[in-house]
Design an enzyme around this catalytic site. Structure first.
Site, PDB file in Angstrom:
ATOM      1  N   ASP A 495       0.806  -1.221   0.000  1.00 55.85           N
ATOM      2  CA  ASP A 495       0.000   0.000   0.000  1.00 55.85           C
ATOM      3  C   ASP A 495       0.836   1.267   0.000  1.00 55.85           C
ATOM      4  O   ASP A 495       0.330   2.352  -0.273  1.00 55.85           O
ATOM      5  CB  ASP A 495      -0.831   0.042   1.288  1.00 55.85           C
ATOM      6  CG  ASP A 495      -2.113  -0.741   1.166  1.00 55.85           C
ATOM      7  OD1 ASP A 495      -2.662  -0.795   0.069  1.00 55.85           O
ATOM      8  OD2 ASP A 495      -2.554  -1.288   2.185  1.00 55.85           O
TER       9      ASP A 495
HETATM   10  C1  BGC Z   1       0.110   1.165   6.328  1.00 62.39           C
HETATM   11  C2  BGC Z   1      -0.224  -0.021   5.489  1.00 62.39           C
HETATM   12  C3  BGC Z   1      -1.704  -0.089   5.340  1.00 62.39           C
HETATM   13  C4  BGC Z   1      -2.268   1.222   4.813  1.00 62.39           C
HETATM   14  C5  BGC Z   1      -3.772   1.173   4.754  1.00 62.39           C
HETATM   15  C6  BGC Z   1      -0.493   2.409   5.761  1.00 62.39           C
HETATM   16  O1  BGC Z   1      -0.245   3.479   6.601  1.00 62.39           O
HETATM   17  O2  BGC Z   1       1.503   1.289   6.441  1.00 62.39           O
HETATM   18  O3  BGC Z   1       0.273  -1.182   6.087  1.00 62.39           O
HETATM   19  O4  BGC Z   1      -2.038  -1.110   4.463  1.00 62.39           O
HETATM   20  O5  BGC Z   1      -1.878   2.279   5.626  1.00 62.39           O
HETATM   21  O6  BGC Z   1      -4.306   2.233   4.075  1.00 62.39           O
HETATM   22  C1  NOJ Z   2      -1.849  -3.923   5.342  1.00 61.85           C
HETATM   23  C2  NOJ Z   2      -3.005  -3.947   4.408  1.00 61.85           C
HETATM   24  O1  NOJ Z   2      -4.160  -4.410   5.075  1.00 61.85           O
HETATM   25  C3  NOJ Z   2      -2.715  -4.837   3.216  1.00 61.85           C
HETATM   26  O2  NOJ Z   2      -3.775  -4.774   2.305  1.00 61.85           O
HETATM   27  C4  NOJ Z   2      -1.426  -4.450   2.566  1.00 61.85           C
HETATM   28  O3  NOJ Z   2      -1.174  -5.365   1.531  1.00 61.85           O
HETATM   29  C5  NOJ Z   2      -0.287  -4.418   3.561  1.00 61.85           C
HETATM   30  N1  NOJ Z   2      -0.623  -3.554   4.654  1.00 61.85           N
HETATM   31  C6  NOJ Z   2       1.039  -3.960   2.942  1.00 61.85           C
HETATM   32  O4  NOJ Z   2       1.050  -2.607   2.680  1.00 61.85           O
END
Ligand code: BGC
Ligand code: NOJ
Length: 826
Positions: A495
């Protein structure tokens, strides 16, 4: 050793022996529609289906102390005030124990000859929490004590509840009837649901529903509530401000005597027509009085402790049943307890919660994630085929007619939204993986004909699940960049790799920034999606085989093959797979970069996508991963970390080095490397990686690790962080399902395939053997694996009910109800 607790495997419980754990250690209550989270000190809350829209209890995330508000019982014994959960008074207890089990927690505390034990659980089929209380006089003298059961109501919408005080301080309403407390805020207008909190088995001596009255004034706190200090409830009726539920129970206990009673804390709905009590005429005193009959029904059902016992036994049986689908007998306590108990339990929790409500997910931020829930299914199709089927259909229904998917949906409405961003170009590709897993498990290929429609269409256009799957593959084919690799969109699985977003505004969501439809957004490409696409093509081919569409199977396999060629040409950096190209076409995850030279995701999906299996690239990629990313706490996401913010990369470079996606150990993707290693036959490495993130193995370093040692956390700080080895964000992570897939299907090697049950272990050479019991398509397979030659992989002999079978797959029709399978590796 772990000074805070231990596993009790025989009882399927984790036993916490002191309350001051390094972080709150949580558990979940409920398995269908009504859920709660509960910490080892009673903290947490419950909700009906949706932690945002139907929250019953108010919880204060990010409070000091952390984990504030919950299910509390105060004991007033003379001048001493304490909680068996230790919090909120934090009075020193003579003894304390919390047992987190499958869908229940029992917290016991004792002081000065009084022992209080409460078992919290949600009976199957109910929308009610039961707090089953036992109070015992363990001393030699009589005890006259008062107990005060406490909770604070949330005004239903948890987001609004935490922000809209000018309104909310005036809307709180309760009703009291026969000593039971009903939370009825907004019931008189547009809601038809209410909450209740009552005591059964003891007659309450008083109640309170105004928090100020309970704590004494707006300056009072839960550590020394005035009502408890004074030993007397005030029978307050809340109007506005903060409604709570408090029941006073006075007990006289002879030495050795035990009393038992229970609280019911639940949610009920009425039909629009029967919202109000029958006798109410407009204008009469009873007008507007809530029809409490749904509550009365539950109270009647739970009028005795016997009923509570029977419901608890049902819950236990439910879990015994579930956990009997896949179990292993093995001489390794970590594998044994993770596979047989905790990992499967955590998978069920991710099925229920996706990423919505935990100690780290506030329940108001995220709903059911498209990619997350698809991956979660991989860990539960064997446990809950029916629910998995429904989940697949719900997820597919949030796909749009151009193939992209709403990134999340609210569980209550099942409507997709873009609140967490959109155009994550990996999203569509997780669906074929989930559907293939479901069909291989159940044989239910009919699901492919289910009519679902698209989220942006009138829905009656008849798009079937098969159409959705084909559209998912087509989406990637259509959205390719200058090198022929898939475009990344707002981000892929990572993400935080926001290659089209360019956020320079403080506080802006990295995922919401940027225009992915602009021409420049047709440049940034993801090698990880390319690998995922190749894997998805294999899965699509499996699906086509199931319905005899061989030509389509061949065609989709060809699509995968072409993508492999593209990766070979443009996605290989010499020693490992590249990660991506940015919006200017510059490489990411290359030896040419000063930071972020190598990333884990493309190594995992490169191999899982079958790229470079024959020309040595796959092995090279995994060796580089081992050399440059692997640590004893798990495999780091990328190296070196980004030390400064890169506008062209986004959130990944916003984290301090070593945390989260910036060179943290993101355990989810570690599992892909484990599986990749098994594909190449490296059983020792696969298992070493498995153990490097196995929570049960973290007990020896628990003061560093800090999080629950019975479930996976999303992230462990990497070696570049000031706190290497520290875990964060326990419970709701894709690590759960993928770890289960890795250990059960690829290391222990028992997995459903399109033609039968595959037994294809890949284990450390030192393993002598183990046995797996697997219930599958109406049969129970008793699989005994022996490894006399000390190899990692290779089925030398497969004997099914006494008859040798060639290969490593047991055809569906072989053997009776129970099938004896013996496997020799060599
Ligand atoms: C986090 C990710 C997460 C995303 C969700 C980010 O701040 O680091 O792990 O999936 O937010 O929008
Ligand atoms: C958490 C999110 O829930 C997931 O969708 C994503 O793939 C990981 N963070 C890595 O960014």
């Amino acid at each position: 050793m772990n000074p805070y607790g231990r596993f009790d495997d025989a009882n399927r419980e984790y036993v916490i022996t002191r309350p001051d754990t390094p972080l709150p250690w949580f558990n979940y209550l409920g398995c269908e529609e009504f859920f709660g989270i509960i910490s080892n000190t009673g903290g947490g809350y419950c909700f009906y289906r949706d932690a945002k829209m139907r929250r019953l209890m108010r919880y204060r995330y990010n409070n000091c102390p952390l984990d504030s508000n919950g299910r509390y019982l105060y004991v007033k014994d003379g001048n001493s005030i304490w909680n068996q959960t230790w919090k909120p008074t934090r009075t020193k207890l003579d003894s304390y124990e919390c047992r987190h089990g499958m869908g229940y927690s029992t917290i016991t505390g004792a002081k000065d000859g009084v022992e209080v034990s409460i078992r919290y659980f949600v009976p199957i089929g109910q929308t009610t929490e039961v707090w089953d209380v036992r109070v015992r006089n363990t001393g030699k003298t009589k005890k006259n004590i008062s107990l005060f059961g406490f909770l604070e109501w949330c005004l239903w919408d948890a987001m609004d509840d935490q922000t809209n005080f000018q309104r909310n301080y005036s809307i709180g309403q309760v009703e009291i009837e026969d000593g039971a407390i009903f939370h009825v805020t907004e019931y008189r207008e547009r809601r038809n649901h209410f909450g209740y909190f009552s005591v059964i088995g003891e007659k309450p001596a008083g109640f309170d529903t105004s928090r100020d009255k309970f704590v004494g004034s707006v300056h009072g706190g839960l550590d020394a509530p005035a009502v408890v200090v004074n030993g007397k409830c005030t029978n307050s009726v809340a109007f506005g401000w903060q409604p709570v539920g408090v029941h006073q129970i006075d007990l006289n206990l002879a030495p050795g005597e035990e009393k038992r009673f229970h609280f019911l804390l639940g949610y009920a709905e009425n039909d629009e027509k029967s919202k109000f009590a029958k006798s109410a005429d407009a204008g009469s005193a009873k007008a507007g009085v809530v029809n409490k009959s749904p509550y009365h029904k539950v109270a009647k059902q739970f009028e005795s402790s016997k009923a509570v016992d029977a419901e608890f036994a049902k819950l236990k049986d439910h879990w015994t049943d579930l956990l009997s689908v896949y179990s292993v007998k093995i001489d390794d306590p970590h594998v044994s307890r993770m596979v047989n108990i905790w990992n499967q339990y955590q998978c069920m929790t991710t099925l229920n919660m996706s990423r919505s409500a935990s100690g780290y997910e506030s329940g108001i931020g995220r709903g059911m994630g498209y990619r997350d829930s698809n991956q979660d299914l991989l860990g539960v199709v064997h446990l809950q085929p029916e629910r998995s089927r429904q989940r697949i259909l719900d997820l597919a229904a949030t796909q749009l007619s151009d193939g992209i998917c709403y990134h999340q949906y609210q569980p209550l409405t099942k409507k997709g939204n873009t609140a967490a961003g959109s155009n994550f170009n990996d999203d569509p590709l997780w669906l074929p993986l989930a559907v293939a897993a479901y069909i291989n498990e159940t044989g239910d290929a009919k699901i492919l004909n289910e009519k679902i429609g698209y989220a942006d269409k009138d829905n009656k256009d008849g798009a079937t699940l098969m159409d959705h799957l084909e559209l998912s593959i087509a989406y990637t084919l259509k959205h390719r960049g200058p090198h022929g690799l898939p475009l990344i969109g707002h981000a892929d699985w990572n993400d935080c790799l926001n290659l089209n977003c360019f956020s320079s505004t403080p506080g802006e969501s990295f995922q919401l920034a940027g225009d992915v439809d602009g021409p420049q957004a047709r440049i940034a490409e993801s090698v990880m999606i390319a690998g995922l696409f190749c894997a998805a093509c294999e899965k699509m081919a499996e699906i086509y085989h199931q319905v005899g569409r061989e030509a389509d199977a061949a065609a989709v396999l060809k699509n995968g093959e072409s993508m492999r060629l593209v990766v070979n040409q443009h996605g290989w950096d010499g020693e490992w797979f590249l990660r991506a190209y940015d919006a200017k076409g510059k490489k990411i995850g290359s030896h040419e970069n000063a930071e972020g030279k190598i990333f884990i995701e493309s190594q995992g999906w490169g191999v899982l996508g079958g790229i470079g299996l024959t020309d040595g690239k796959a092995q090279k990629a995994l060796d580089s991963t081992n050399k440059l990313l692997a640590t004893s706490n798990g495999i780091i996401l990328q190296q070196p970390p980004y030390a400064t913010y890169h506008l062209e990369l986004g959130e990944i470079s916003s984290y301090p080095p070593g945390y989260k996606e910036n060179a943290g150990i993101f355990t989810h993707n570690n599992t892909w490397i484990q599986i990749a290693e098994t594909m190449l036959g490296n059983g020792d490495r696969a298992f070493e990686y498995y153990m490097s993130i196995c929570p049960s193995g973290k007990e020896q370093q628990i003061d560093t690790y800090r999080a629950e040692p019975y479930v996976y956390s999303q992230m462990t700080a990497g070696r570049d962080a000031p706190t290497p080895g520290e875990a964060k964000n326990s419970w709701l992570t894709g690590t759960a399902s993928w770890s289960l897939v890795s250990i059960t299907q690829f290391i222990l090697g028992v997995r459903p395939g399109p033609k039968g049950l595959i037994v294809d272990p890949c284990v450390p050479k030192s393993w002598k053997g183990y046995s797996v019991t697997r219930k599958f398509r109406g049969k129970t397979y008793q699989i005994d694996v022996k490894n006399p030659a000390g190899v990692s992989k290779g089925v030398k002999k497969l004997i099914v009910d006494g008859k040798p079978v060639a290969g490593n797959s047991i055809p569906f029709d072989l053997g009776g109800k129970t099938v004896a399978v013996s496997v020799e590796l060599g």
